[in-house]
Each structure stands twice: as C-alpha cells, then as structure tokens.
Motif scaffolding. Sequence first.
Motif, PDB file in Angstrom:
ATOM      1  N   VAL A   1       0.855  -1.178   0.000  1.00 27.81           N
ATOM      2  CA  VAL A   1       0.000   0.000   0.000  1.00 27.81           C
ATOM      3  C   VAL A   1       0.897   1.236   0.000  1.00 27.81           C
ATOM      4  O   VAL A   1       1.885   1.304   0.738  1.00 27.81           O
ATOM      5  N   PRO A   2       0.599   2.238  -0.834  1.00 26.63           N
ATOM      6  CA  PRO A   2       1.400   3.461  -0.823  1.00 26.63           C
ATOM      7  C   PRO A   2       1.298   4.198   0.513  1.00 26.63           C
ATOM      8  O   PRO A   2       0.274   4.129   1.206  1.00 26.63           O
ATOM      9  N   ALA A   3       2.331   4.919   0.869  1.00 31.61           N
ATOM     10  CA  ALA A   3       2.318   5.696   2.109  1.00 31.61           C
ATOM     11  C   ALA A   3       1.371   6.887   1.961  1.00 31.61           C
ATOM     12  O   ALA A   3       1.071   7.352   0.867  1.00 31.61           O
ATOM     13  N   GLY A   4       0.918   7.396   3.116  1.00 40.55           N
ATOM     14  CA  GLY A   4       0.091   8.594   3.130  1.00 40.55           C
ATOM     15  C   GLY A   4      -1.399   8.344   3.257  1.00 40.55           C
ATOM     16  O   GLY A   4      -2.200   9.276   3.287  1.00 40.55           O
ATOM     17  N   TYR A   5      -1.800   7.053   3.342  1.00 41.35           N
ATOM     18  CA  TYR A   5      -3.223   6.726   3.451  1.00 41.35           C
ATOM     19  C   TYR A   5      -3.550   5.983   4.752  1.00 41.35           C
ATOM     20  O   TYR A   5      -4.627   5.411   4.885  1.00 41.35           O
ATOM     21  N   GLU A   6      -2.635   6.012   5.690  1.00 44.98           N
ATOM     22  CA  GLU A   6      -2.833   5.251   6.919  1.00 44.98           C
ATOM     23  C   GLU A   6      -4.085   5.678   7.685  1.00 44.98           C
ATOM     24  O   GLU A   6      -4.696   4.872   8.394  1.00 44.98           O
ATOM     25  N   ASP A   7      -4.475   6.957   7.559  1.00 45.82           N
ATOM     26  CA  ASP A   7      -5.649   7.454   8.289  1.00 45.82           C
ATOM     27  C   ASP A   7      -6.962   7.083   7.606  1.00 45.82           C
ATOM     28  O   ASP A   7      -8.037   7.258   8.177  1.00 45.82           O
ATOM     29  N   ARG A   8      -6.896   6.556   6.397  1.00 43.77           N
ATOM     30  CA  ARG A   8      -8.103   6.249   5.635  1.00 43.77           C
ATOM     31  C   ARG A   8      -8.218   4.790   5.248  1.00 43.77           C
ATOM     32  O   ARG A   8      -9.218   4.381   4.675  1.00 43.77           O
ATOM     33  N   LEU A   9      -7.196   4.002   5.541  1.00 41.72           N
ATOM     34  CA  LEU A   9      -7.141   2.626   5.065  1.00 41.72           C
ATOM     35  C   LEU A   9      -6.793   1.648   6.174  1.00 41.72           C
ATOM     36  O   LEU A   9      -6.030   1.965   7.091  1.00 41.72           O
ATOM     37  N   VAL A  10      -7.339   0.458   6.056  1.00 43.97           N
ATOM     38  CA  VAL A  10      -6.830  -0.712   6.766  1.00 43.97           C
ATOM     39  C   VAL A  10      -6.284  -1.644   5.694  1.00 43.97           C
ATOM     40  O   VAL A  10      -6.976  -1.935   4.711  1.00 43.97           O
ATOM     41  N   HIS A  11      -5.048  -2.079   5.864  1.00 39.90           N
ATOM     42  CA  HIS A  11      -4.409  -2.913   4.837  1.00 39.90           C
ATOM     43  C   HIS A  11      -4.352  -4.359   5.299  1.00 39.90           C
ATOM     44  O   HIS A  11      -4.040  -4.648   6.459  1.00 39.90           O
ATOM     45  N   ALA A  12      -4.670  -5.269   4.379  1.00 39.85           N
ATOM     46  CA  ALA A  12      -4.542  -6.704   4.637  1.00 39.85           C
ATOM     47  C   ALA A  12      -3.766  -7.327   3.491  1.00 39.85           C
ATOM     48  O   ALA A  12      -4.113  -7.137   2.317  1.00 39.85           O
ATOM     49  N   ALA A  13      -2.718  -8.032   3.820  1.00 43.49           N
ATOM     50  CA  ALA A  13      -1.876  -8.651   2.789  1.00 43.49           C
ATOM     51  C   ALA A  13      -2.678  -9.698   2.006  1.00 43.49           C
ATOM     52  O   ALA A  13      -3.405 -10.502   2.577  1.00 43.49           O
ATOM     53  N   ALA A  14      -2.542  -9.657   0.694  1.00 44.81           N
ATOM     54  CA  ALA A  14      -3.227 -10.608  -0.186  1.00 44.81           C
ATOM     55  C   ALA A  14      -2.555 -10.554  -1.553  1.00 44.81           C
ATOM     56  O   ALA A  14      -1.746  -9.666  -1.838  1.00 44.81           O
ATOM     57  N   ASP A  15      -2.875 -11.500  -2.392  1.00 46.49           N
ATOM     58  CA  ASP A  15      -2.286 -11.539  -3.738  1.00 46.49           C
ATOM     59  C   ASP A  15      -2.956 -10.544  -4.679  1.00 46.49           C
ATOM     60  O   ASP A  15      -2.354 -10.142  -5.678  1.00 46.49           O
ATOM     61  N   ARG A  16      -4.183 -10.137  -4.392  1.00 43.41           N
ATOM     62  CA  ARG A  16      -4.981  -9.348  -5.322  1.00 43.41           C
ATOM     63  C   ARG A  16      -5.349  -8.011  -4.701  1.00 43.41           C
ATOM     64  O   ARG A  16      -5.692  -7.923  -3.524  1.00 43.41           O
ATOM     65  N   PHE A  17      -5.255  -6.952  -5.502  1.00 40.66           N
ATOM     66  CA  PHE A  17      -5.626  -5.622  -5.019  1.00 40.66           C
ATOM     67  C   PHE A  17      -7.143  -5.423  -5.115  1.00 40.66           C
ATOM     68  O   PHE A  17      -7.730  -5.489  -6.203  1.00 40.66           O
ATOM     69  N   VAL A  18      -7.766  -5.193  -3.959  1.00 45.39           N
ATOM     70  CA  VAL A  18      -9.197  -4.881  -3.894  1.00 45.39           C
ATOM     71  C   VAL A  18      -9.379  -3.776  -2.864  1.00 45.39           C
ATOM     72  O   VAL A  18      -8.890  -3.877  -1.730  1.00 45.39           O
ATOM     73  N   LEU A  19     -10.070  -2.714  -3.247  1.00 49.07           N
ATOM     74  CA  LEU A  19     -10.367  -1.605  -2.340  1.00 49.07           C
ATOM     75  C   LEU A  19     -11.842  -1.684  -1.968  1.00 49.07           C
ATOM     76  O   LEU A  19     -12.714  -1.585  -2.836  1.00 49.07           O
ATOM     77  N   VAL A  20     -12.118  -1.891  -0.692  1.00 48.60           N
ATOM     78  CA  VAL A  20     -13.479  -2.070  -0.201  1.00 48.60           C
ATOM     79  C   VAL A  20     -13.902  -0.846   0.602  1.00 48.60           C
ATOM     80  O   VAL A  20     -13.170  -0.401   1.498  1.00 48.60           O
ATOM     81  N   ARG A  21     -15.044  -0.290   0.286  1.00 46.36           N
ATOM     82  CA  ARG A  21     -15.558   0.884   0.979  1.00 46.36           C
ATOM     83  C   ARG A  21     -15.972   0.536   2.412  1.00 46.36           C
ATOM     84  O   ARG A  21     -16.218  -0.629   2.729  1.00 46.36           O
ATOM     85  N   PRO A  22     -16.087   1.533   3.279  1.00 50.06           N
ATOM     86  CA  PRO A  22     -16.506   1.259   4.662  1.00 50.06           C
ATOM     87  C   PRO A  22     -17.878   0.619   4.777  1.00 50.06           C
ATOM     88  O   PRO A  22     -18.178  -0.009   5.799  1.00 50.06           O
ATOM     89  N   ASP A  23     -18.750   0.772   3.750  1.00 47.35           N
ATOM     90  CA  ASP A  23     -20.072   0.152   3.813  1.00 47.35           C
ATOM     91  C   ASP A  23     -20.099  -1.242   3.207  1.00 47.35           C
ATOM     92  O   ASP A  23     -21.165  -1.839   3.041  1.00 47.35           O
ATOM     93  N   GLY A  24     -18.927  -1.796   2.866  1.00 47.19           N
ATOM     94  CA  GLY A  24     -18.867  -3.173   2.415  1.00 47.19           C
ATOM     95  C   GLY A  24     -19.129  -3.385   0.939  1.00 47.19           C
ATOM     96  O   GLY A  24     -19.534  -4.478   0.538  1.00 47.19           O
ATOM     97  N   TYR A  25     -18.881  -2.369   0.127  1.00 42.83           N
ATOM     98  CA  TYR A  25     -19.005  -2.493  -1.326  1.00 42.83           C
ATOM     99  C   TYR A  25     -17.643  -2.227  -1.973  1.00 42.83           C
ATOM    100  O   TYR A  25     -16.833  -1.463  -1.437  1.00 42.83           O
ATOM    101  N   ILE A  26     -17.398  -2.862  -3.106  1.00 43.41           N
ATOM    102  CA  ILE A  26     -16.085  -2.796  -3.738  1.00 43.41           C
ATOM    103  C   ILE A  26     -15.953  -1.498  -4.531  1.00 43.41           C
ATOM    104  O   ILE A  26     -16.723  -1.241  -5.460  1.00 43.41           O
ATOM    105  N   ALA A  27     -14.976  -0.689  -4.165  1.00 38.48           N
ATOM    106  CA  ALA A  27     -14.727   0.572  -4.863  1.00 38.48           C
ATOM    107  C   ALA A  27     -13.865   0.369  -6.107  1.00 38.48           C
ATOM    108  O   ALA A  27     -14.057   1.040  -7.122  1.00 38.48           O
ATOM    109  N   TRP A  28     -12.923  -0.583  -6.019  1.00 40.45           N
ATOM    110  CA  TRP A  28     -11.970  -0.742  -7.138  1.00 40.45           C
ATOM    111  C   TRP A  28     -11.244  -2.065  -7.008  1.00 40.45           C
ATOM    112  O   TRP A  28     -10.973  -2.539  -5.897  1.00 40.45           O
TER     113      TRP A  28
END
Length: 450
Positions: free
Chosen positions: A404-431
């Motif tokens: 994960v790029p630096a500078g988003y620690e206040d907006r993100l929780v990161h979990a190690a995985a093989d695939r990049f998925v960005l999930v919104r706080p309401d549980g829907y996939i943003a990207w």
Amino acid sequence: MKTVVVGAGPTGLLLAGDLAAAGVEVTVLERRTGESNLTRAFGVHARTLEVLDARGLADELVATGTVVSRLRLFNRVRVDLGVLPSRFPYVLITPQYNVEKLLERRALDRGARILRGVTVTGLRDGAVLAGEETYEADFVVGADGVHSAVREALGMPFPGKAVLRSIMLADVRLTDAPVDVLAVNSVGDAFAFVAPFGDGWFRIFAWDRLAQQPDTAPLTLDEVRAVTLRALGTDFGMREARFLSRFHSDERQVPAYRKGSVFLAGDAAHVHSPAGGQGMNTGLQDAANLSWKLAAVAQGWAPAGLLDSYDSERHPVGELVLRSSGGLIRLAMLHSRASRAGRDLLGGALLRVPAVMRRAAGTVSGIGIGYPDAPRQPDVLLSQGSRMYELLRAGRHVLTGPSVPAGYEDRLVHAAADRFVLVRPDGYIAWTGTEGELPVALRRHLGPPR
C-alpha cells in the motif's frame, strides 16, 4: 463539522454511531420522550446483519432472536435463504427495539448526543429549529419517519398512494406456536401473518377485505382471531393482546434524497408495504451508505461528488424495494381462487429453479443488491485469520494486496493478499486492479495522500 440527525429510530441511531466513531460532532433529536416496544419491524435480513457485523453488533443481536432460513410466502411458495453467500443465510426475527438498544448504546459510547422530547419545527440555513431552541448544523439528516418534519420543512413532495387500508396490527399470546416459526397465507378475502418476538408474544398482521375500517376504528382481539382463522385455518389459541391497532400501508418515495446540506433516509425518504420485511433494513442500509461519506467530508478527504453519490446509489434501491414489496403484497391480495392457485403453482415451480431461487433470496435479503460501480463485497477470510467485516469495524476503507502506498494510513486498513481490492466502509467494492493502477485509484476514491 456539526451534524444534526432528526429521529432516534434504527436509521438515525446507526448513522449517529458511525459519525461519532469517526470523530464527527453529532446530535440526535427525537420527538419521543421514552422507548416503545410496540414497533412494527421485527425481521433483520442478511445484508443488514452484515452491516451490523461491520460494527461488531451482529452476533449480539442474533442472540436475541429466532433464525428462519426458509420463508413460506403462500401455500406452495418457499424461499430458501440458505442459498445466500453470507455468514447470515437467514432472516433474524427480533423486535425493532432490540436493534435500537444496541445502536443507541453504540452511539452513546462513541460520543453522540441524544436529546429526547425535542420536536423539530423547521430548518434555517445552518440550523435546525425546535420551538425556541436552535441547533447549529453543517449537515442535517432527516431520519424521522413517514411524517418527517425535515421533509416537510424542505417542502419536498412525497408522491405515491395508499396500497392497503385497514391492516390490523396486534401483539398477542398464543397457546400453540406456528410450526414453521413464521405463518403467512391469504384466501382472497383475508390475509394473516404471524411471527414470534421470542419472549412469549407474537406479532400479527391481518387484513379483511370484507371489513375495511378507518385507522381510528377500535380493534378487538375477537376480530383479529376471526381473520387469522379464515386465512390460516387456525387462530393458534389466541388468548391475550397487549396491543391492538389499525394502520394503512403506502407506497411513496421522495424525488431526491438530498437537497443542499440536508439528507433524507429511511421512512422519511421511502415507505412501502410491510411485505418482505424490508422497511427497517432499507433504512439501515441508507444510513450505512451515507455515514462514511459525511465522515469523509468532515475529515477533509472526500473526493468531489461523493455526497451526491448517496442519492444516485440509494434512490434506485428504494425504487427496487417499492417494486418488490409492492409485488408481494399484490400477490398476497389476489381475490379469485383461480388466480391464487396460479400464483402458488407458478411461484412454486419457478423457485425450484436454482438461479431464480438465488435471485429471489438475494433481493429479499439485500445480499443481491449492489450499486452499478460498486458490487457487494462478501465476507472473506484474510491474512492472519481476520475476516473482511472484522476489518471494516475500523470505519475505514480496506485495501487487500501485496502493498500500500504511504500517506493513506488514516483512511485505510491494509490486509496482505495476492490481489488488489479496495473495499468501501459500507462493504461495497470501490476498485480492483493492478499495482500500477493503485495510486490513481486511491486518489480517485480517497483523495491525495497526506
């Protein structure tokens, strides 16, 4: 940033708890002075349980109620909720006041202020008026029900019509509980629905085509007993009532859920028939959609147009719920014996087709409902044994991927995985995408890095 939420029902309380947890100053204004256990809602669907799981409340709520994995809508029509791809493949039968208790406790624990006995009388730029009191607000959310004072103050139309009149509502004791937990049937001139509260009391909805009365007409236990007997073939030994009332069911929806800095959610924005038990559930999902977007504005990183997406995403869902619940109630009210027999035969046959069953279960439960650019994210097991919806309890986006790029620690929780998925706080996939696309995607959804 100050937010005033009008209405301390489930929708308003979930929204207030989310905002307070995100550090937003929030005040809830509620007209009622005390709590009431005489509420109409009693079914919590799978998608709502996922929303509550993302707040650490689902398991506690499940312990208060009864799990129903199969719904019998008419004589031969069965909906199997066990096919749902969810941790909660069922509907939970528990009174609305149990939901409110958990959400109110959470909101207060996070720092929300809840004021009862406050009647909102109007809006003024940057303020909510309640008699001689004024509550300053950068944003206002009307979650104050079908007779919303906020909607009225906005001059917002509420087009629609009454679908069903003279519905009987009763809380009763039964000598013999229904075998299927839920009992529902119609016989053309009569309809009845029975559900347990889990504390010895049962909720009855009943309707008699031959005895239409105004909402103000007195209702007796004998009348409820007689209609239930006609519709279900038994009155289950109905012997005591703690609450009897009549009401009518409307189908209405506001043209837009936002007007400037004022938003509408729950029954203030949309009402429909009780068929399918989707009212409270839809309102809670309204709140889950709006809360993180308001928090993003308060925290200073909201991308342009984020608040507008509340209306563009939730208004179509409201329309869908009006159509699906309206279709169910119209099927229940079919008059002739031949049309009811055709309904039962065709409905039973269709729901034996797996794809049809999955779609029906997904629509009723909310699991199958997503947004055009943001499908639902299922709960999955992530690195170090954590679940996706456990990580969402932080109230931030979750990014799975190798880095994960630096500078988003206040907006993100990161979990190690093989695939990049960005999930919104309401549980829907943003990207979803590649590492090379990630910096642009994060800027688009989360703003520039700190």
